[in-house]
Design a protein around this motif. Structure first.
Motif, PDB file in Angstrom:
ATOM      1  N   ASN A 243       0.822  -1.211   0.000  1.00 19.59           N
ATOM      2  CA  ASN A 243       0.000   0.000   0.000  1.00 19.59           C
ATOM      3  C   ASN A 243       0.860   1.267   0.000  1.00 19.59           C
ATOM      4  OD1 ASN A 243      -2.256  -1.627   0.109  1.00 19.59           O
ATOM      5  ND2 ASN A 243      -2.576  -1.374   2.306  1.00 19.59           N
ATOM      6  N   PHE A 244       2.009   1.206   0.680  1.00 26.12           N
ATOM      7  CA  PHE A 244       2.901   2.372   0.762  1.00 26.12           C
ATOM      8  C   PHE A 244       3.759   2.528  -0.489  1.00 26.12           C
ATOM      9  CE2 PHE A 244       3.192   1.903   5.684  1.00 26.12           C
ATOM     10  CZ  PHE A 244       1.907   2.439   5.802  1.00 26.12           C
ATOM     11  N   GLY A 245       3.860   1.464  -1.294  1.00 26.73           N
ATOM     12  CA  GLY A 245       4.737   1.509  -2.456  1.00 26.73           C
ATOM     13  C   GLY A 245       6.201   1.466  -2.073  1.00 26.73           C
ATOM     14  N   VAL A 246       6.497   0.736  -1.000  1.00 27.89           N
ATOM     15  CA  VAL A 246       7.874   0.633  -0.502  1.00 27.89           C
ATOM     16  C   VAL A 246       8.476  -0.710  -0.911  1.00 27.89           C
ATOM     17  CG1 VAL A 246       9.300   0.518   1.579  1.00 27.89           C
ATOM     18  CG2 VAL A 246       7.396   2.121   1.474  1.00 27.89           C
ATOM     19  N   LYS A 247       9.736  -0.693  -1.310  1.00 32.44           N
ATOM     20  CA  LYS A 247      10.442  -1.942  -1.602  1.00 32.44           C
ATOM     21  C   LYS A 247      10.531  -2.755  -0.314  1.00 32.44           C
ATOM     22  CE  LYS A 247      14.742  -3.782  -3.587  1.00 32.44           C
ATOM     23  NZ  LYS A 247      14.058  -4.516  -4.665  1.00 32.44           N
ATOM     24  N   HIS A 248      10.029  -3.985  -0.354  1.00 32.01           N
ATOM     25  CA  HIS A 248       9.948  -4.821   0.841  1.00 32.01           C
ATOM     26  C   HIS A 248      10.747  -6.095   0.630  1.00 32.01           C
ATOM     27  CE1 HIS A 248       7.195  -7.094   3.914  1.00 32.01           C
ATOM     28  NE2 HIS A 248       8.346  -6.704   4.453  1.00 32.01           N
ATOM     29  N   ILE A 249      11.709  -6.303   1.489  1.00 33.64           N
ATOM     30  CA  ILE A 249      12.561  -7.494   1.398  1.00 33.64           C
ATOM     31  C   ILE A 249      12.264  -8.381   2.601  1.00 33.64           C
ATOM     32  CG2 ILE A 249      14.930  -8.351   1.415  1.00 33.64           C
ATOM     33  CD1 ILE A 249      15.604  -5.488   0.207  1.00 33.64           C
ATOM     34  N   ILE A 250      11.872  -9.618   2.329  1.00 32.52           N
ATOM     35  CA  ILE A 250      11.593 -10.582   3.400  1.00 32.52           C
ATOM     36  C   ILE A 250      12.703 -11.620   3.422  1.00 32.52           C
ATOM     37  CG2 ILE A 250       9.996 -12.312   4.284  1.00 32.52           C
ATOM     38  CD1 ILE A 250       7.742 -10.787   2.929  1.00 32.52           C
ATOM     39  N   LEU A 251      13.381 -11.708   4.537  1.00 35.15           N
ATOM     40  CA  LEU A 251      14.445 -12.701   4.710  1.00 35.15           C
ATOM     41  C   LEU A 251      13.858 -13.916   5.405  1.00 35.15           C
ATOM     42  CD1 LEU A 251      17.539 -10.612   5.875  1.00 35.15           C
ATOM     43  CD2 LEU A 251      17.069 -11.528   3.611  1.00 35.15           C
ATOM     44  N   LYS A 252      13.625 -14.956   4.651  1.00 33.00           N
ATOM     45  CA  LYS A 252      13.059 -16.187   5.196  1.00 33.00           C
ATOM     46  C   LYS A 252      14.187 -17.055   5.740  1.00 33.00           C
ATOM     47  CE  LYS A 252       9.800 -19.450   5.599  1.00 33.00           C
ATOM     48  NZ  LYS A 252       8.676 -19.382   6.540  1.00 33.00           N
ATOM     49  N   ILE A 253      14.147 -17.328   7.029  1.00 30.54           N
ATOM     50  CA  ILE A 253      15.155 -18.179   7.659  1.00 30.54           C
ATOM     51  C   ILE A 253      14.472 -19.481   8.049  1.00 30.54           C
ATOM     52  CG2 ILE A 253      16.848 -18.388   9.518  1.00 30.54           C
ATOM     53  CD1 ILE A 253      16.892 -15.328   9.656  1.00 30.54           C
ATOM     54  N   GLU A 254      14.653 -20.511   7.239  1.00 34.47           N
ATOM     55  CA  GLU A 254      13.949 -21.775   7.438  1.00 34.47           C
ATOM     56  C   GLU A 254      14.344 -22.460   8.741  1.00 34.47           C
ATOM     57  OE1 GLU A 254      11.517 -22.796   5.737  1.00 34.47           O
ATOM     58  OE2 GLU A 254      11.633 -21.663   3.858  1.00 34.47           O
ATOM     59  N   ASP A 255      15.633 -22.487   9.022  1.00 34.82           N
ATOM     60  CA  ASP A 255      16.119 -23.170  10.222  1.00 34.82           C
ATOM     61  C   ASP A 255      16.854 -22.152  11.089  1.00 34.82           C
ATOM     62  OD1 ASP A 255      16.862 -24.968  12.130  1.00 34.82           O
ATOM     63  OD2 ASP A 255      18.446 -25.917  10.941  1.00 34.82           O
ATOM     64  N   PHE A 256      16.131 -21.576  12.033  1.00 37.02           N
ATOM     65  CA  PHE A 256      16.726 -20.567  12.907  1.00 37.02           C
ATOM     66  C   PHE A 256      17.510 -21.296  14.005  1.00 37.02           C
ATOM     67  CE2 PHE A 256      16.723 -17.175  16.133  1.00 37.02           C
ATOM     68  CZ  PHE A 256      17.125 -16.111  15.348  1.00 37.02           C
ATOM     69  N   ASP A 257      18.713 -21.733  13.632  1.00 35.06           N
ATOM     70  CA  ASP A 257      19.486 -22.613  14.499  1.00 35.06           C
ATOM     71  C   ASP A 257      20.456 -21.810  15.371  1.00 35.06           C
ATOM     72  OD1 ASP A 257      20.228 -25.028  15.571  1.00 35.06           O
ATOM     73  OD2 ASP A 257      21.736 -25.464  14.038  1.00 35.06           O
ATOM     74  N   LEU A 258      19.904 -20.937  16.195  1.00 33.24           N
ATOM     75  CA  LEU A 258      20.714 -20.132  17.096  1.00 33.24           C
ATOM     76  C   LEU A 258      20.606 -20.732  18.493  1.00 33.24           C
ATOM     77  CD1 LEU A 258      22.448 -17.538  17.314  1.00 33.24           C
ATOM     78  CD2 LEU A 258      20.350 -16.312  17.911  1.00 33.24           C
ATOM     79  N   LYS A 259      21.710 -21.295  18.957  1.00 34.44           N
ATOM     80  CA  LYS A 259      21.731 -22.041  20.213  1.00 34.44           C
ATOM     81  C   LYS A 259      21.210 -21.215  21.386  1.00 34.44           C
ATOM     82  CE  LYS A 259      25.247 -24.122  23.273  1.00 34.44           C
ATOM     83  NZ  LYS A 259      25.448 -22.963  24.178  1.00 34.44           N
ATOM     84  N   GLU A 260      21.679 -19.977  21.492  1.00 31.49           N
ATOM     85  CA  GLU A 260      21.295 -19.132  22.633  1.00 31.49           C
ATOM     86  C   GLU A 260      19.805 -18.785  22.606  1.00 31.49           C
ATOM     87  OE1 GLU A 260      25.632 -18.390  21.744  1.00 31.49           O
ATOM     88  OE2 GLU A 260      23.763 -18.502  20.575  1.00 31.49           O
ATOM     89  N   PHE A 261      19.232 -18.753  21.412  1.00 28.40           N
ATOM     90  CA  PHE A 261      17.794 -18.500  21.294  1.00 28.40           C
ATOM     91  C   PHE A 261      17.005 -19.720  21.752  1.00 28.40           C
ATOM     92  CE2 PHE A 261      13.893 -19.001  18.779  1.00 28.40           C
ATOM     93  CZ  PHE A 261      13.208 -17.851  19.143  1.00 28.40           C
ATOM     94  N   LYS A 262      17.353 -20.870  21.248  1.00 19.58           N
ATOM     95  CA  LYS A 262      16.611 -22.089  21.567  1.00 19.58           C
ATOM     96  C   LYS A 262      16.740 -22.468  23.039  1.00 19.58           C
ATOM     97  CE  LYS A 262      16.608 -24.113  16.941  1.00 19.58           C
ATOM     98  NZ  LYS A 262      16.999 -25.263  16.095  1.00 19.58           N
ATOM     99  N   GLU A 263      17.899 -22.194  23.636  1.00 15.22           N
ATOM    100  CA  GLU A 263      18.073 -22.499  25.058  1.00 15.22           C
ATOM    101  C   GLU A 263      17.239 -21.574  25.937  1.00 15.22           C
ATOM    102  OE1 GLU A 263      22.273 -22.272  25.713  1.00 15.22           O
ATOM    103  OE2 GLU A 263      22.627 -24.332  25.005  1.00 15.22           O
TER     104      GLU A 263
END
Length: 272
Positions: A74-94
Motif C-alpha cells: 500500500n505504501f509503495g515501498v520496496k519490501h525485502i523478506i528474509l526467510k530463515i527456514e532453520d533458525f538454528d541459534l543455540k542461545e535462542f533455543k536455550e
C-alpha cells in the motif's frame, strides 16, 4: 471530537528532521504499530531512499508476515523478506534471560547485510520511549550494531504514535501490540518450532473469536490465557469457554486456563 495534536506533531516534525539527516534508511519492519508508522513517515520524507526489511523465522506469526506484505504494498515501498527456514541459534533455543540479545544481534546483522547490498546508509527500528520501561536485553544488541531508533530519539510514546497514526489514517493505529512468539515461553524452557506453532494457532483462534489484546502463555502442557480485563466477559458469550478449551486442546495443550489478572505486557519477566 478532534484531538489536539500540537505536541505530537512537533515530535513528528522532529522525527522527519532526523530522517532527513540520515538520507537513506532500511526500516526493520514487523508491520506493527511502531514500525508501520515509522515506515510511512520515512517513505513520505525520503521517498525511494527507504526499504523495509522483514525477518521471517520460527518465532514470527505467518499472519503478521502477510499483513506486513500488504502494508508495504500500500505504501509503495520496496519490501525485502528474509526467510530463515532453520533458525538454528543455540542461545535462542536455550531460552536464557539474554535470549532477546542474541536473537536481535543475529537478526539485525542480517538486516545490515541487506542494507549494504542496497546502498542504504542506516538501519532504523521502531523502539519508542515506552519500550525503555520493560526488560529488553535486545536494546543492547541494537546499540552495539549502531541501529538508530528515531521514534525514541524524537521522544515519541506509544499512545502518541497511535494518535498520529490515526491522524494519518493508518489502519494500524489501533492494532493490538504483538511480540515475538518466543515471549510466550518461560525463560529456561527450550524453544522449538512445534511449541511456537501451537502458540501461533492458539492465538490466531482467539483473534478469530474477536479478542483483541491477548497472549497464550505456554507452561508445559498448560495454556495460560491473558486477555484485557474488559474482554474477560467475552468468554461467557457464544459458548467461548468450551470452544477455546476444545480447540486449544486439539492444538496440543492438555489444560487450558484463564489468567484472572488479565493481559500484562512482559508478564514472563515478572518472575525472573
Amino acid at each position: 471530537m478532534e484531538v489536539d495534536l500540537v505536541k505530537e506533531r512537533e515530535k513528528l516534525e522532529k522525527l522527519r528532521e532526523k530522517l532527513i539527516e540520515l538520507e537513506s534508511v532500511a526500516v526493520a519492519y514487523s508491520g506493527g504499530v511502531d514500525s508501520n508508522f515509522l515506515l510511512k513517515v520515512a517513505r513520505d520524507t525520503l521517498g525511494d531512499n527507504v526499504i523495509a526489511v522483514t525477518i521471517h523465522a520460527m518465532m514470527h506469526s505467518n499472519r503478521e508476515i502477510e499483513e506486513a506484505k500488504q502494508y508495504t504494498k500500500n505504501f509503495g515501498v520496496k519490501h525485502i523478506i528474509l526467510k530463515i527456514e532453520d533458525f538454528d541459534l543455540k542461545e535462542f533455543k536455550e531460552n536464557g534471560v539474554e535470549r532477546c540479545y542474541y536473537c536481535k544481534k543475529y537478526i539485525f546483522t542480517k538486516i545490515k547485510e541487506v542494507a549494504k547490498e542496497h546502498n542504504i546508509k542506516y538501519i532504523v527500528d521502531g523502539t519508542n520511549v515506552d519500550d525503555l520501561g520493560d526488560y529488553r536485553p535486545g536494546l543492547k544488541a541494537l546499540n552495539e550494531l549502531e541501529v538508530i531508533s528515531p521514534l525514541k530519539e524524537s521522544g515519541l510514546k506509544k499512545n502518541e504514535i497511535r494518535l498520529l497514526s490515526r491522524d494519518m489514517k493508518l489502519e494500524t493505529f489501533n492494532k493490538p501490540s504483538f511480540a515475538c512468539l518466543a515471549s510466550r515461553i518461560p525463560y529456561g524452557v527450550e524453544i522449538t518450532d512445534e511449541k511456537l506453532r501451537i502458540i501461533e494457532k492458539s492465538e490466531e483462534y482467539l483473534s478469530d473469536l474477536g479478542f483483541s489484546q491477548f497472549r497464550v502463555r505456554m507452561h508445559g502442557d498448560i495454556a495460560r490465557i491473558e486477555v484485557n480485563q474488559e474482554e474477560l466477559g467475552k468468554f461467557f458469550e457464544n459458548n467461548n469457554f468450551s470452544k477455546v478449551d476444545t480447540k486449544l486442546k486439539k492444538f496440543g495443550f492438555k489444560y487450558v486456563t484463564l489468567d484472572m489478572s488479565g493481559y500484562q505486557m512482559g508478564s514472563m519477566n515478572l518472575n525472573m
